[in-house]
Design an enzyme around this catalytic site. Structure first.
Site, PDB file in Angstrom:
ATOM      1  N   GLY A   1     102.229  57.725  82.149  1.00 38.61           N
ATOM      2  CA  GLY A   1     100.835  58.124  81.966  1.00 38.61           C
ATOM      3  C   GLY A   1     100.668  59.634  81.854  1.00 38.61           C
ATOM      4  CD  GLN A   2      95.813  63.519  81.474  1.00 43.70           C
ATOM      5  OE1 GLN A   2      95.131  62.831  82.244  1.00 43.70           O
ATOM      6  NE2 GLN A   2      95.372  64.652  80.964  1.00 43.70           N
TER       7      GLN A   2
ATOM      8  NE  ARG B   1     102.928  53.450  79.259  1.00 45.83           N
ATOM      9  CZ  ARG B   1     102.086  54.399  78.883  1.00 45.83           C
ATOM     10  NH1 ARG B   1     102.228  55.010  77.753  1.00 45.83           N
ATOM     11  NH2 ARG B   1     101.087  54.756  79.673  1.00 45.83           N
TER      12      ARG B   1
ATOM     13  CE1 TYR C   1      90.389  55.616  88.535  1.00 42.73           C
ATOM     14  CE2 TYR C   1      88.606  57.144  88.063  1.00 42.73           C
ATOM     15  CZ  TYR C   1      89.926  56.912  88.367  1.00 42.73           C
ATOM     16  OH  TYR C   1      90.780  57.966  88.511  1.00 42.73           O
TER      17      TYR C   1
ATOM     18  CE  LYS D   1      92.426  55.732  91.730  1.00 43.58           C
ATOM     19  NZ  LYS D   1      93.854  55.844  92.100  1.00 43.58           N
TER      20      LYS D   1
ATOM     21  CB  ILE E   1      94.261  65.974  84.803  1.00 48.74           C
ATOM     22  CG1 ILE E   1      93.933  65.585  86.252  1.00 48.74           C
ATOM     23  CG2 ILE E   1      95.539  66.813  84.737  1.00 48.74           C
ATOM     24  CD1 ILE E   1      93.774  66.720  87.216  1.00 48.74           C
TER      25      ILE E   1
HETATM   26  N1  SER Z   1      89.781  61.488  84.633  1.00 50.50           N
HETATM   27  C1  SER Z   1      89.230  60.367  85.318  1.00 50.50           C
HETATM   28  C2  SER Z   1      88.322  59.602  84.450  1.00 50.50           C
HETATM   29  O1  SER Z   1      87.723  60.212  83.582  1.00 50.50           O
HETATM   30  C3  SER Z   1      88.484  60.811  86.534  1.00 50.50           C
HETATM   31  O2  SER Z   1      89.314  60.721  87.630  1.00 50.50           O
HETATM   32  O3  SER Z   1      88.165  58.443  84.616  1.00 50.50           O
END
Ligand code: SER
Length: 313
Positions: free
Chosen positions: A12-13, A37, A139, A143, A169
């Site tokens: 991932g990123q 993957r 999401y 979390k 990020i």
């Molecule tokens: N970068 C994430 C999102 O946009 C936030 O934690 O879902």
């Protein structure tokens, strides 16, 4: 005994860059990259589905893993397309990792959280560590629950779980996927290739962001802090810089004066409107000396420098 690290979500990123950074410290043999993957072209790679408890346990046992960095999750925008699927992956994955930590007696675990834990009835202008956590995305809900589970495993089982709330990020080596802050990576790719940009977030949508170097450094610094100094076992606020789409557009225009952004907000605007504008990270500063290095200008210069090289080839 030497640390043996398993990175989950290494394709991932953040995982891509964290794998590189940890390998520079610990060596390739000591850092296993894993992802769902089939084939990723990195050495010492294993395909692991974190929702498969038996497979995860087997991987940890067979390789003598002592630390896990659990980065696999479905992010905000993609989660809203299929809430129960996202909830299942995020929660099952986390519980499997925490259970591996408890049962197989791992030394240390990193589980990221996010600015998406905030939602309604909190101070959006300068969001403190202990603001109410009432998210309105699946999401964010996963979390918030995840942070509490991490704290629970620490309190009840002494499992050394650590966490930061990542902002959006931004880095040049890997692409984000399924998030609401993803525009802030894409905008640089478009600009450097000579295109204009269509932003799915409106003008004025200020969000907390962070350059990848800072995010990787925060992660590793927190993981290397002596355990007694890690006082918050839910998740630490960390801040980089905050900006809106028009601010990053202006920063890019210093390099590409003709670059233009148009604004066509979609469903992700509703998600962004719930999130903080600025993060107060004073607890991370006090407890483990956290300090971001990159502001919007420094980040923009570095992104453009590296993407220019990439697109030349
Ligand atoms: N970068 C994430 C999102 O946009 C936030 O934690 O879902």
């Amino acid at each position: 005994m030497k640390d043996k690290i398993l990175i989950i979500g290494a394709g991932g990123q953040i995982g891509t860059e964290l794998t590189e950074a940890l390998r520079q410290i610990y060596g390739v043999d000591q850092v296993i990259a894993s992802d769902i993957r089939e084939n990723i072209e990195v050495p010492n790679y294993l395909k692991v589905d974190v929702t498969d408890r038996a497979a995860l346990f087997e991987c940890v046992r067979a390789n003598g893993v002592s630390q896990i960095y659990h980065l696999a999750a479905i992010l905000s925008a993609r989660g809203e397309q299929n809430p129960l699927w996202a909830w299942n992956i995020n929660m099952t994955g986390l519980i499997n990792v925490l259970e591996a930590g408890r049962e197989l007696k791992l030394d240390r675990i990193f589980v990221p959280s996010t600015i998406a834990v905030f939602g309604i009835d909190y101070d959006r202008e300068n969001t403190g560590q202990f603001e109410p956590l009432i998210p309105e995305t699946v999401y964010g809900i996963s979390k918030v629950a995840g942070e509490s589970w991490c704290n629970y495993y620490f309190k009840n089982y002494g499992l050394d779980v650590r966490s930061v709330r990542y902002p959006g990020i931004i880095g040049y080596k890997s692409m984000p996927g399924g998030g609401t802050t993803d525009y802030a990576v894409d905008i640089y790719h478009q600009a450097v290739q000579g295109f204009n940009f269509v932003s799915f977030l409106n003008k004025g949508t200020i969000l907390p962001m962070m350059y990848m170097d800072d995010a990787i450094r925060a992660t590793i610094e927190l993981m290397q802090t002596p355990a007694e100094r890690v006082k918050i076992r839910t998740s630490y606020n960390i801040a980089g810089c905050s900006f809106a789409p028009e601010d990053v557009t202006q920063a890019i225009q210093k390099f590409f004066p003709h670059f233009q952004t148009t604004y066509v907000p979609d469903f992700r605007q509703t998600i962004a409107d719930l999130w903080p504008k600025r993060i107060d990270d004073s607890r991370a500063r006090e407890d483990w000396n956290w300090h971001a290095k990159y502001d919007l200008e420094l980040m923009t210069a570095d992104m453009i420098k590296h993407l220019a090289i990439k697109y030349q080839h």
